[in-house]
Design a protein around this motif. Structure first.
Motif, PDB file in Angstrom:
ATOM      1  N   ARG A 209      18.514 -35.693  11.312  1.00  0.00           N
ATOM      2  CA  ARG A 209      18.194 -34.273  11.351  1.00  0.00           C
ATOM      3  C   ARG A 209      19.306 -33.483  10.662  1.00  0.00           C
ATOM      4  O   ARG A 209      20.489 -33.750  10.858  1.00  0.00           O
ATOM      5  CB  ARG A 209      18.044 -33.784  12.799  1.00  0.00           C
ATOM      6  CG  ARG A 209      17.222 -34.662  13.714  1.00  0.00           C
ATOM      7  CD  ARG A 209      15.872 -35.030  13.162  1.00  0.00           C
ATOM      8  NE  ARG A 209      15.074 -33.843  12.858  1.00  0.00           N
ATOM      9  CZ  ARG A 209      13.890 -33.905  12.277  1.00  0.00           C
ATOM     10  NH1 ARG A 209      13.369 -35.084  11.922  1.00  0.00           N
ATOM     11  NH2 ARG A 209      13.204 -32.801  12.039  1.00  0.00           N
ATOM     12  N   SER A 210      18.914 -32.505   9.857  1.00  0.00           N
ATOM     13  CA  SER A 210      19.899 -31.678   9.150  1.00  0.00           C
ATOM     14  C   SER A 210      20.337 -30.507  10.022  1.00  0.00           C
ATOM     15  O   SER A 210      19.749 -30.219  11.070  1.00  0.00           O
ATOM     16  CB  SER A 210      19.306 -31.146   7.843  1.00  0.00           C
ATOM     17  OG  SER A 210      18.416 -30.069   8.108  1.00  0.00           O
ATOM     18  N   LYS A 211      21.377 -29.833   9.579  1.00  0.00           N
ATOM     19  CA  LYS A 211      21.774 -28.543  10.153  1.00  0.00           C
ATOM     20  C   LYS A 211      21.721 -27.535   9.011  1.00  0.00           C
ATOM     21  O   LYS A 211      22.729 -27.132   8.450  1.00  0.00           O
ATOM     22  CB  LYS A 211      23.166 -28.603  10.764  1.00  0.00           C
ATOM     23  CG  LYS A 211      23.521 -27.358  11.578  1.00  0.00           C
ATOM     24  CD  LYS A 211      24.919 -27.439  12.150  1.00  0.00           C
ATOM     25  CE  LYS A 211      25.222 -26.202  12.990  1.00  0.00           C
ATOM     26  NZ  LYS A 211      26.633 -26.219  13.500  1.00  0.00           N
ATOM     27  N   ASP A 212      20.503 -27.164   8.653  1.00  0.00           N
ATOM     28  CA  ASP A 212      20.260 -26.328   7.479  1.00  0.00           C
ATOM     29  C   ASP A 212      19.421 -25.134   7.918  1.00  0.00           C
ATOM     30  O   ASP A 212      18.264 -25.302   8.332  1.00  0.00           O
ATOM     31  CB  ASP A 212      19.528 -27.142   6.405  1.00  0.00           C
ATOM     32  CG  ASP A 212      19.468 -26.441   5.061  1.00  0.00           C
ATOM     33  OD1 ASP A 212      19.369 -25.200   5.049  1.00  0.00           O
ATOM     34  OD2 ASP A 212      19.505 -27.134   4.030  1.00  0.00           O
ATOM     35  N   PRO A 213      19.966 -23.913   7.829  1.00  0.00           N
ATOM     36  CA  PRO A 213      19.215 -22.735   8.311  1.00  0.00           C
ATOM     37  C   PRO A 213      17.935 -22.467   7.535  1.00  0.00           C
ATOM     38  O   PRO A 213      17.067 -21.734   8.011  1.00  0.00           O
ATOM     39  CB  PRO A 213      20.221 -21.594   8.138  1.00  0.00           C
ATOM     40  CG  PRO A 213      21.168 -22.069   7.085  1.00  0.00           C
ATOM     41  CD  PRO A 213      21.276 -23.550   7.271  1.00  0.00           C
ATOM     42  N   ASN A 214      17.793 -23.062   6.355  1.00  0.00           N
ATOM     43  CA  ASN A 214      16.603 -22.828   5.544  1.00  0.00           C
ATOM     44  C   ASN A 214      15.464 -23.789   5.855  1.00  0.00           C
ATOM     45  O   ASN A 214      14.366 -23.638   5.321  1.00  0.00           O
ATOM     46  CB  ASN A 214      16.960 -22.927   4.062  1.00  0.00           C
ATOM     47  CG  ASN A 214      17.967 -21.877   3.639  1.00  0.00           C
ATOM     48  OD1 ASN A 214      17.797 -20.698   3.937  1.00  0.00           O
ATOM     49  ND2 ASN A 214      19.032 -22.294   2.965  1.00  0.00           N
ATOM     50  N   PHE A 215      15.723 -24.779   6.715  1.00  0.00           N
ATOM     51  CA  PHE A 215      14.704 -25.776   7.032  1.00  0.00           C
ATOM     52  C   PHE A 215      14.683 -25.976   8.546  1.00  0.00           C
ATOM     53  O   PHE A 215      15.565 -26.632   9.101  1.00  0.00           O
ATOM     54  CB  PHE A 215      14.984 -27.101   6.313  1.00  0.00           C
ATOM     55  CG  PHE A 215      14.862 -27.013   4.818  1.00  0.00           C
ATOM     56  CD1 PHE A 215      13.658 -27.280   4.185  1.00  0.00           C
ATOM     57  CD2 PHE A 215      15.949 -26.637   4.042  1.00  0.00           C
ATOM     58  CE1 PHE A 215      13.541 -27.195   2.810  1.00  0.00           C
ATOM     59  CE2 PHE A 215      15.840 -26.546   2.665  1.00  0.00           C
ATOM     60  CZ  PHE A 215      14.633 -26.816   2.042  1.00  0.00           C
TER      61      PHE A 215
ATOM     62  N   THR B 183      23.039 -34.298  12.450  1.00  0.00           N
ATOM     63  CA  THR B 183      24.102 -34.249  11.445  1.00  0.00           C
ATOM     64  C   THR B 183      24.410 -32.802  11.092  1.00  0.00           C
ATOM     65  O   THR B 183      23.717 -31.878  11.509  1.00  0.00           O
ATOM     66  CB  THR B 183      23.682 -34.982  10.153  1.00  0.00           C
ATOM     67  OG1 THR B 183      22.815 -34.142   9.386  1.00  0.00           O
ATOM     68  CG2 THR B 183      22.971 -36.296  10.447  1.00  0.00           C
ATOM     69  N   LYS B 184      25.450 -32.621  10.298  1.00  0.00           N
ATOM     70  CA  LYS B 184      25.775 -31.320   9.722  1.00  0.00           C
ATOM     71  C   LYS B 184      25.319 -31.235   8.269  1.00  0.00           C
ATOM     72  O   LYS B 184      25.706 -30.325   7.536  1.00  0.00           O
ATOM     73  CB  LYS B 184      27.282 -31.071   9.812  1.00  0.00           C
ATOM     74  CG  LYS B 184      27.802 -30.897  11.237  1.00  0.00           C
ATOM     75  CD  LYS B 184      29.276 -30.579  11.255  1.00  0.00           C
ATOM     76  CE  LYS B 184      29.782 -30.370  12.679  1.00  0.00           C
ATOM     77  NZ  LYS B 184      31.245 -30.089  12.712  1.00  0.00           N
TER      78      LYS B 184
END
Length: 280
Positions: free
Chosen positions: A196-202, A225-226
């Protein structure tokens, strides 16, 4: 703590170096430009297979486990070599499918519709996977097509999860990188690993991720993850790819690669790369 970080860095660097060397000397890559006459659709595939395991399979001494990689939207199927090399190095026949074409309609989001209106996209991806498997059976008959490993990034991860849900009798493992739309398969016979990402756009849609109890019951491994969403491809920095490779390698070594290798499912792994685990 510094010692632990240093050890992890060394492990990731070692794993990355091993697969870089393997991809250059031991792994054969081949591009297939297939055409599905029934759907009137071209389907490009990048094959990766370890030469020595392919020779053993051709001689009838080995059945190649099969992995299918599905690309994320706007990312090419050839941009997941860091995943293909890990799988191929472990003896898999790896097929990276180009799921979308420039002529396909753009992805649209319709809130309130099943899978936010993308079911047709997932059905098309499922059709691509089944078509490619049919072609591979003719080319590589000495492979195990009854215990598939489906891998996908973003939209490709949703296609993989959708296909696994529809064909649980064929799929033994699912590995996703930040799939956002299709809820996880809940099946204790199927091992699942998801980064899993830490991406505010997704943002992951509600109901996609399993609860803590579901994850434990069904052997689902969640890796927080970051990382940024798009970095989970060959476009990402080496540090990201090496950490994903190391975790994937551990996951594969702890689970069955085919009917020839027994699975060890005594305890699921729930890992965090830089964040607090979501589960106790």
């Amino acid at each position: 703590m510094r010692r632990a970080i240093a050890v992890l860095a060394c492990v990731c660097a070692l794993v990355g170096g091993v697969y870089l060397a393997a991809s250059k000397w031991a792994i054969r890559h081949e591009t297939l430009n297939l055409f599905d006459a029934v759907r009137q659709r071209p389907v490009a595939v990048d094959l990766a297979v370890r030469r020595d395991y392919e020779m053993k399979a051709d001689a009838g001494y080995w059945k190649l486990p099969v992995a299918v990689i599905s690309n994320g939207n706007t990312v090419k199927n050839t941009e997941y070599s860091f995943l293909a090399n890990v799988l191929a190095a472990r003896g898999y026949l790896v097929a990276s499918i180009q799921q979308d074409l420039p002529t396909d309609p753009p992805l649209m989001t319709r809130v309130g519709s099943p899978y936010v209106g993308r079911r047709a996209v997932y059905e098309r991806g499922e059709g691509n996977i089944l078509f490619v498997l049919g072609q591979l059976k003719k080319m590589q008959p000495n492979a195990d097509y009854d215990h598939l490993t489906l891998v996908g990034h973003s939209n490709g991860g949703d296609i993989s999860m959708f296909c696994a849900k529809r064909h649980p009798e064929l799929v033994s493992k699912v590995i996703t990188l930040d799939n956002l739309r299709v809820p996880f398969v809940l099946n204790d016979k199927m091992k699942i690993l998801s980064f899993r990402s830490k991406d505010p756009n997704f943002k992951t849609d509600p109901g996609v991720l399993p609860t803590a109890q579901q994850a434990k019951a069904d052997d689902i491994d969640i890796v927080n993850t970051k990382f940024q969403h798009t970095d989970m491809s060959d476009r990402g920095p080496d540090s990201v790819k090496e950490k994903i490779q190391a975790t994937l390698d551990h996951f594969l070594s702890d689970s069955a690669t085919s009917e020839l290798t027994p699975a060890n499912t005594d305890a699921p792994i729930v890992i965090s790369l830089g964040l607090t685990p979501p589960y106790p």
